[in-house]
Design an enzyme around this catalytic site. Structure first.
Site, PDB file in Angstrom:
ATOM      1  CG  ASP A  19      46.565 -33.836  45.274  1.00  0.00           C
ATOM      2  OD1 ASP A  19      46.069 -34.184  46.367  1.00  0.00           O
ATOM      3  OD2 ASP A  19      46.065 -34.107  44.170  1.00  0.00           O
ATOM      4  CG  ASP A  23      41.950 -33.254  46.371  1.00  0.00           C
ATOM      5  OD1 ASP A  23      43.130 -32.947  46.111  1.00  0.00           O
ATOM      6  OD2 ASP A  23      41.370 -32.870  47.407  1.00  0.00           O
ATOM      7  CG  ASP A  27      46.861 -33.014  50.490  1.00  0.00           C
ATOM      8  OD1 ASP A  27      48.028 -33.302  50.797  1.00  0.00           O
ATOM      9  OD2 ASP A  27      46.191 -33.658  49.657  1.00  0.00           O
ATOM     10  CG  ASP A  96      48.698 -16.591  55.838  1.00  0.00           C
ATOM     11  OD1 ASP A  96      48.345 -15.507  56.305  1.00  0.00           O
ATOM     12  OD2 ASP A  96      49.209 -16.725  54.719  1.00  0.00           O
ATOM     13  CG  ASP A 198      45.979 -11.646  54.861  1.00  0.00           C
ATOM     14  OD1 ASP A 198      46.783 -11.871  53.948  1.00  0.00           O
ATOM     15  OD2 ASP A 198      44.817 -11.225  54.660  1.00  0.00           O
ATOM     16  CD  GLU A 263      49.942  -9.127  53.090  1.00  0.00           C
ATOM     17  OE1 GLU A 263      49.950  -9.211  51.854  1.00  0.00           O
ATOM     18  OE2 GLU A 263      48.886  -8.995  53.735  1.00  0.00           O
ATOM     19  CG  HIS A 322      50.312 -16.026  47.855  1.00  0.00           C
ATOM     20  ND1 HIS A 322      51.018 -15.616  48.975  1.00  0.00           N
ATOM     21  CD2 HIS A 322      49.035 -15.603  48.054  1.00  0.00           C
ATOM     22  CE1 HIS A 322      50.197 -14.983  49.790  1.00  0.00           C
ATOM     23  NE2 HIS A 322      49.004 -14.957  49.262  1.00  0.00           N
ATOM     24  CG  ASP A 323      49.330 -11.880  47.324  1.00  0.00           C
ATOM     25  OD1 ASP A 323      48.413 -12.628  46.950  1.00  0.00           O
ATOM     26  OD2 ASP A 323      49.518 -11.588  48.520  1.00  0.00           O
TER      27      ASP A 323
END
Ligand code: NOJ
Length: 540
Positions: A19, A23, A27, A96, A198, A263, A322-323
């Protein structure tokens, strides 16, 4: 050779990597600043999860503008600056693409919903209610509940394989196809080196929208995943025609020397093979079966063996994502889990194709321990009791201190109660034997061994016992004496964690990399401690 052959990939989950503006959300400028870390780690290819404008119902996998950038993450200029910096460092970048569904806030869907006659009505999947007024068929959402939501105003249901806020696009419509050709061409022209697609297996649906056969009945308490897997997804995914989409995209990609990575979340090798074997569509597909093997030698041998035979060179091999739970957690957690995860990564780095690390894997991280009330993932938020994917999405650990060098503000998701200063990049850098240094060494070793980097040939050295061993040879042609490499993994058991296995090599050799201490090569004998993997370079 294409540029992705022999590459090592790294997945960045954009919200949780770095980051730059305090925030609490990662990013694009943050990623750009950390690119030298990735170049130094030794990866070649970086995949960044979606950063497009999005209401964030599924943290960016609900896109409301395919060509823009969500202001929290930066701007299109930041995306281009990131790509340029990556190229300066010798890295490739893939973005992605989420073509199966858009956000319900996308102007296309807003228009589609406005009336049955709207210009974009047919860009999505609308059906009349079943005779009893219920959903048109028995399809279910990956995230729980039916795959259909009723639109009072127009009296029809729209289809969504994920959240209602992620309506599926209608890939039978030529205008949808043309729109996505423009999207990918634009990003390739902006400089991105490829796309990760995806849900690449599900864009096309059965023309008659038939019910999926039920494989087994599940109770009302079944998790969304259990419920989804209780059906044979014969009609809502993996349709014949989906490959035509990638054939068309392949033409676009080749103009830019860009890569298409699917994917394709199909665990059956025969179904997965179809997506890459003809090499006229997708260049690579993830082989997700790697994320589902137990720490069991026969299971790993059978799974990887089948995939290697099917289309080894054309697979990307994820260690994590990440899944799904992290490899270290899956293989027992703590130091043992991290040791096994690194040994497994060594094996994946010894296969033809493209191994992929998920951010934090190089630090030997377990899943983050989170309190139930910190849930952010829609799976956890919408299904009480479900754990969701937050534990693998906790922010990256750069340095000791309150924000772990990830943020100066409050992180969007806690780091996890189990995070310690010694887990950070700063603490592991230069510390001999740390997971980070061993990973760096692994990637350096792979790069230095042409048989692993450029080679496509492989064969099993053994087909029994606790050691998995593959022989890899350099592509013949230029070198007269191809150097052969043995890739070996000793899959230990909890009962005999100090066991040492012996393997007779075809010739004498030299240890080129070991994932942990204690492995030796003496003459043609390899001695390999449990939960350790090695590369051995054989004498010519
Ligand atoms: C797969 C992505 O990896 C996952 O995070 C997302 O929720 C679904 N596709 C839906 O886009």
């Amino acid at each position: 050779m294409t540029w992705w052959q022999g590459a090592v990939g790294y997945e960045i989950y954009v919200r949780s990597f770095a980051d730059s503006d305090g925030d609490g959300v990662g990013d694009l400028p943050g990623i750009r600043q950390r690119l030298p870390y990735l170049a130094d780690l030794g990866v070649d290819l970086v995949w960044i999860t979606p950063f497009y404008p999005s209401p964030q119902a599924d943290h960016g996998y609900d896109v409301s503008d395919y060509l823009g950038v969500e202001p929290t993450y930066g701007s299109v200029d930041d995306a281009v600056a990131l790509i340029d910096r990556a190229h300066e460092l010798g890295l490739k970048v893939i973005f992605d693409l989420v073509p199966n569904h858009s956000s319900s806030e996308h102007p296309w869907f807003r228009d589609a919903r406005s009336s049955r006659d709207a210009t974009h009505r047919d860009w999505y999947v609308w059906r009349d209610p079943a005779p009893d007024g219920g959903p048109p068929n028995n399809w279910v959402s990956n995230f729980g509940g039916p795959a259909w939501t009723y639109d009072e105003a127009s009296g029809q249901y729209w289809m969504h394989l994920f959240l209602p806020e992620q309506p599926d696009l209608n890939w039978a419509n030529e205008d949808v196809r043309a729109a996505f050709v423009d999207v990918i061409d634009t990003w390739f022209t902006r400089g991105v080196d490829g796309i990760r697609i995806d849900v690449a297996h599900a864009l096309v649906k059965d023309e008659q929208f038939r019910d999926n056969p039920v494989l087994r009945e599940v109770g009302p308490d079944a998790s969304p995943r259990e419920r989804f897997r209780s059906f044979d997804h014969r009609f809502d995914q993996d349709q014949e025609g989906v490959l035509d989409i990638y054939r068309e995209w392949n033409q676009v990609a080749s103009k830019h020397d860009a890569m298409l990575l699917g994917e394709v979340y199909l665990l059956e090798t025969d179904r997965l093979r179809r997506y890459v074997e003809r090499r006229d569509g997708l260049h690579l597909a993830f082989a997700f079966a790697t994320l589902h093997t137990a720490w069991d030698v026969e299971e790993i041998r059978t799974t990887l063996g089948g995939l290697l035979e099917a289309a080894g060179e054309n697979f990307a091999w994820p260690l994590g994502s990440h899944d799904d739970p992290r490899a270290a957690t899956r293989f027992g957690g703590g130091e043992l889990g991290a040791r096994r995860a690194r040994a497994y990564l060594t094996l994946l780095c010894g296969l033809p194709g493209v191994p992929f690390l998920y951010q934090g894997d190089e630090l030997g991280l377990d899943d983050g321990e989170l309190a139930d009330d910190s849930a952010q993932d829609p799976i956890a938020v919408r299904n009480p009791g479900a754990k969701g994917r937050d534990p693998v999405r906790t922010p990256m650990l750069w340095e000791p201190g309150e924000g772990f060098g990830f943020t100066n503000g409050a992180p969007w998701l806690p780091f996890g109660d189990n995070r310690r200063p010694e887990h950070t990049v700063a603490a592991q850098t230069g510390r001999a034997g740390s997971p980070l240094e061993r990973t760096r060494e692994l990637l350096r070793a792979r790069r230095a061994l042409p048989a692993l980097r450029d080679g496509s040939t492989w064969s099993w050295l053994t087909d029994a016992g606790p050691v998995l061993a593959l022989l890899r040879s350099e592509r013949r042609g230029e070198a007269d004496e191809p150097a052969d490499i043995v890739v070996a993994l000793h899959v230990g058991s909890d009962a005999a964690s100090d066991a040492v296995a012996e393997l007779t090599l075809p010739r004498s050799g030299r240890l080129a990399y070991a994932s942990a201490d204690g492995a030796t090569v003496s003459g043609a004998t390899l001695r390999l401690p449990a939960d350790t993997a090695v590369f051995v370079e054989l004498a010519p």
